[in-house]
Design an enzyme around this catalytic site. Structure first.
Site, short mmCIF file in Angstrom:
data_model
loop_
_atom_site.label_atom_id
_atom_site.label_comp_id
_atom_site.label_asym_id
_atom_site.label_seq_id
_atom_site.Cartn_x
_atom_site.Cartn_y
_atom_site.Cartn_z
CD GLU A 47 -4.41 -0.31 7.61
OE1 GLU A 47 -4.31 0.79 7.97
OE2 GLU A 47 -5.05 -0.84 6.62
CE LYS A 74 -8.31 -0.44 5.11
NZ LYS A 74 -7.01 0.32 4.77
CB CYS A 76 -7.49 2.15 8.09
SG CYS A 76 -7.02 3.71 7.47
#
Lengths: 568, 568
Positions: free
Chosen positions: B42, B110, B146
């Site tokens: 990430e 995200k 994530c």
């Protein structure tokens, strides 16, 4: 018409009992003056910002228990009380309760949660939506919290669309220079779109790096200010507010909202109050100074201290800090400490003594040469054969910190540190030396503004507080013979705007060079600002008076290789 | 089947050029080993967390320019590259780009932005939604970032519902003890609901207070771990991953997703790789120790330093810190400094010397009495007639800080500070004294665990590193004759669990007393923890190894009157 008591109080974070006591007393005063409703600031019960006290599940419950004491004290005069409220599944809301006749009638929850700058509200709170209108003394009042009034189409417009005749907006809006105009712009835009009058209630007082300026406002349906509370001071301002939207609410097209009956109108129409007096606006330098004084006073006293000490170098920074402290606490509670070394010029001590005399503060003289000699002797075997430099200079600054801290420890004082924003930005200070202290009154004031503030204080006092010699001489740390700040740094008139562009403007080296700034100046300052991050991380809190101070406002990693000068 | 190169790299925040260089080299290695795709962590381009570097509009643009260099280096082997991406109207996204054949094929953003604990992602980023599946070598790959994989019904389930045959999940997941099990639980729950295999790629390395443990994972469609990368070390792990969901994706009922063609399958089927070797799990003490070593090494070296110094008191805290430093940097880069005073016991120096010998580090002896005498003389007129106490004790600790900082300034070292979590919690340290330093390796280790870690290091080494005398004697600051920690504090076996309940458990005094804890102990510790906030605010960063360390994890106001003991 609604008689509103704007309770612009100076509350303390975590002091639930104390805050409740203040609010109950203010409520009684508003009630006695014929008020229909007493309005308190955002999160009044907990103080603002409670930060991670909210992580303790018990904290919101304790606040809710405290609210019950306020609710129990209400009668016909209602109260709008900010507090954190727990919801289902561990959710927390930034809420305002409406209480009257001994009970809580309902609660509104903040929808727009700021999570930028100094704000972390999405860390703690879930977003609410407008629930209802509160019928207070016959008026349909829409309750909103802080940024709920900022947004086109947001909670406040839903409330007006739903039938509100008055918007009450409770705030904990931190000060920075220019903030009042910003608020007025926001409120006027909302009124332009809604035609609904607004009562804007703000907190006042210092809380760590934040200072709240008060200046609560009433704006009528035409967007004119009809009342304004004091700047940087508590006030319970009771005003008669004309209610009702000039353009009705149909234009906003929302559904009618549920109404919660809260209280009845006074049986006997009260004698109308005289119109509020207009409040003179403060000149920018005076406004900033008032912020520094209030923040310093509140940091010291709310943390249970009475006295402070300040190392006085005879320079303008420490002179201004002592001046602020003397005004904040009274001169008898400020202890100047003069700590000359072999490199101190004669005028350092003379100027510092003149300052003490002018301010009426104590000045203690403690020469640092015994310790300076001792460290030289202790370090001589280690440093043998090496040229003296920064290490030796820093030792002197750190000796002074040891002396100040020893006095503070012994006598129960706080140390005020004297670094300005220019120094903090470029790291022109000694860590655990002159940067040491509990609180930094001028860490958000650029060096050139330090001079302006000092000159202005002399002007206001009508006599020199900061001695003329202090204002005239070239800045120097006096840690080696004939040292000048300008040996190590660009002149402040060039440094300040560049550092400001990095820090407050989030510019990069590449952008400033592309915009025509001197590449060497920009690279030097940029590099200094980046590298000083580790020092700032260990600095004390200072008063925030710009839209971007160091501290919670600016969270830069220490380990960071970004230099902002892309090579392509 | 897809051949995936898990690029578990140790990247540096802000080092765009350096990070790109590392990634291009890793990509070449994966490509050479027949990989279909190289997956990076990430925000790999920027490093994680970039914090307020993201406030500079130029920063994301520079990251996007850096991405182009990686994209240009891709061929048939694709790359999944985390970076911040600017959107319309100043919006920023935490994104992952998919590149192949010299260009960027698409980007995922995200959706689930953590904004609790050490995370501030909602401060910087807007939330995205799953856009598409990426056809890499014939496999429909869903890219997620994530916490997108944490949520029932979230982005990952949309991707699988939309037809994904493999989920690639890129992470910068900070370590704390127990984190691996937590991750496995989350991944298995997602696989239980989706039947889709997962490639979980994590960052490794230290970044200020955070340390990333790596331990990237591959889980098959049955939830079994088929590969795991190293703990606390870089690794480029190339594995053949079985793709395809066991239960198909129909059960999740989502709409088919758009597919973006990225790359073609290898013309020649490659020789299958042998199955990955299982990785032995680390015992908790060894895992924590590895975290401390890596974090310390990275803080020092990523900030451009090579050597550190540590004040050695002969106590267990400084002994453990020196042990960690010697392992992190090599003993020749660690400088022990022994600074006895008139109150130091004989064994202090002897034990510290034995430690230096055992670790193979340098030990310098610099007695502090000359400076101690000098300050006594300087302060005598001020302190006349007053009993000696804390002020005099703190002077000694601050003299030691002046010496350590002088050496550090002179020789270009960093000072490591030696406070443990118990001390930091209750403020049992001298501000600008023993709390001074650039980095705090054990500030998240409770005192009782300091002993356990030291004993375990001796065990692992098969010989005493920390001398037996250090482990046997009662803790003492040695700032007055015969001082013991237990004069001022409850014994650590009682203090630690109570302080832990306050700090890590967010309990209040009232709750702990209600749960049956000793009221006096609880009140004492609670009060100490609250009052020490001002010291912690000026402390250096330390390594986070628990779910709640001091620092970004725990943001408590300094000005705070909440004592957590409601009286009703």
């Amino acid at each position: 018409m609604l008689r509103v008591g704007i309770c612009q109080l100076n509350l303390t974070v975590g002091d639930l009992d104390g805050n409740v006591e203040r609010m109950v007393a203010a409520l009684a005063e508003v009630s006695e003056r014929g008020g229909d409703v007493a309005v308190f600031p955002e999160l009044a019960v907990s103080g603002y910002p409670p930060e991670d006290l909210l992580a303790k599940p018990r904290f919101a419950l304790d606040c809710q228990a405290a609210l019950e004491k306020i609710a129990a004290a209400t009668g016909r005069c209602a109260a709008v009380v900010g507090l954190p409220v727990a919801g289902d599944g561990g959710a927390l809301f930034n809420a305002a309760a409406v209480c009257a006749n001994g009970a809580t009638a309902g609660v509104e929850r903040k929808a727009q949660l700021p999570n930028y700058g100094v704000f972390d509200e999405q860390r703690h709170f879930s977003a609410g939506t407008p629930e209802a209108l509160f019928e207070i003394a016959g008026v349909a009042v829409g309750i909103s919290i802080c940024e709920d009034i900022w947004i086109d189409g947001g909670a406040v417009e839903q409330l007006v669309g739903g039938g509100a005749e008055l918007i009450v907006n409770v705030n904990a809006s931190p000060y920075n220079l220019g903030k009042l105009d910003e608020r007025l712009g926001i409120l006027r835009r909302r009124i332009e779109r809604t035609g609904c009058p607004v009562v804007y209630v703000n907190l006042v007082g210092g809380q760590d790096e934040l200072v709240f300026d008060g200046r609560s406002l009433v704006l009528d349906a035409g967007g004119s200010v009809t009342a304004q509370a004091k700047a940087f001071a508590e006030e319970i301002l009771v005003v008669d507010v004309e209610t009702g939207c000039t353009r009705g609410s149909a234009g906003l097209g929302g559904p009618r909202m549920r109404r919660i009956p809260v209280s009845t109108a006074s049986a006997v129409a009260p004698e109308p109050l005289p119109a509020a007096q207009p409040v003179a606006s403060l000149a920018p330098l005076d406004e900033v100074y008032a912020a520094l004084v209030l923040a310093t006073r509140d940091y010291v006293t709310k943390n249970g201290f009475s006295d402070v000490c300040v190392g006085l170098s005879g320079g303008v920074d420490s002179s201004l800090v002592a001046t602020i402290a003397a005004e904040a606490l009274g001169p008898e509670r400020v202890h100047g400490v003069l700590m000359p070394s072999r490199y101190s010029s004669d005028h350092s001590v003379a100027d510092a003594e003149a300052l003490c005399h002018n301010l009426g503060i104590e000045g203690r003289l403690i020469g640092i040469e015994p310790a300076h000699d001792a460290f030289e002797q202790m370090l001589a075997p280690e440093f043998a054969g090496l040229a003296p430099g920064l290490a030796e200079e820093n030792v002197q600054s750190r000796i002074r910190a040891v002396v100040l801290m020893a006095l503070a420890n012994k006598f129960g004082w706080l140390v005020l540190t004297t670094g300005n924003k220019s120094e903090v930005a470029v790291g022109y200070s000694t860590l655990y030396g002159d940067s040491a202290g509990a609180f930094a009154p001028i860490s958000d004031i650029w060096k050139m503004q330090v001079y302006e503030l000092a000159q202005r204080r002399n002007e206001v006092a009508g006599r020199p507080l900061v001695p003329a010699g202090v204002l005239a001489k070239a800045p120097s740390a006096e840690l080696r013979p004939d040292q000048r700040d300008s040996d190590s740094l660009p002149p402040y008139e060039f440094l300040d705007p560049v550092a400001r562009a990095f820090v407050e403007g989030d510019k990069t080296v590449g952008e400033l060079i592309a915009a025509g700034a001197d590449p060497e100046l920009v690279r030097t300052v940029g590099r200094l600002v980046d590298v000083a991050e580790y020092k700032r991380r260990q600095g004390p809190p200072g008063v925030r008076v710009t839209p971007k101070a160091f501290g919670k406002d600016r969270r830069i990693p220490i380990t960071n290789r970004y230099r902002g000068e892309a090579r392509d």
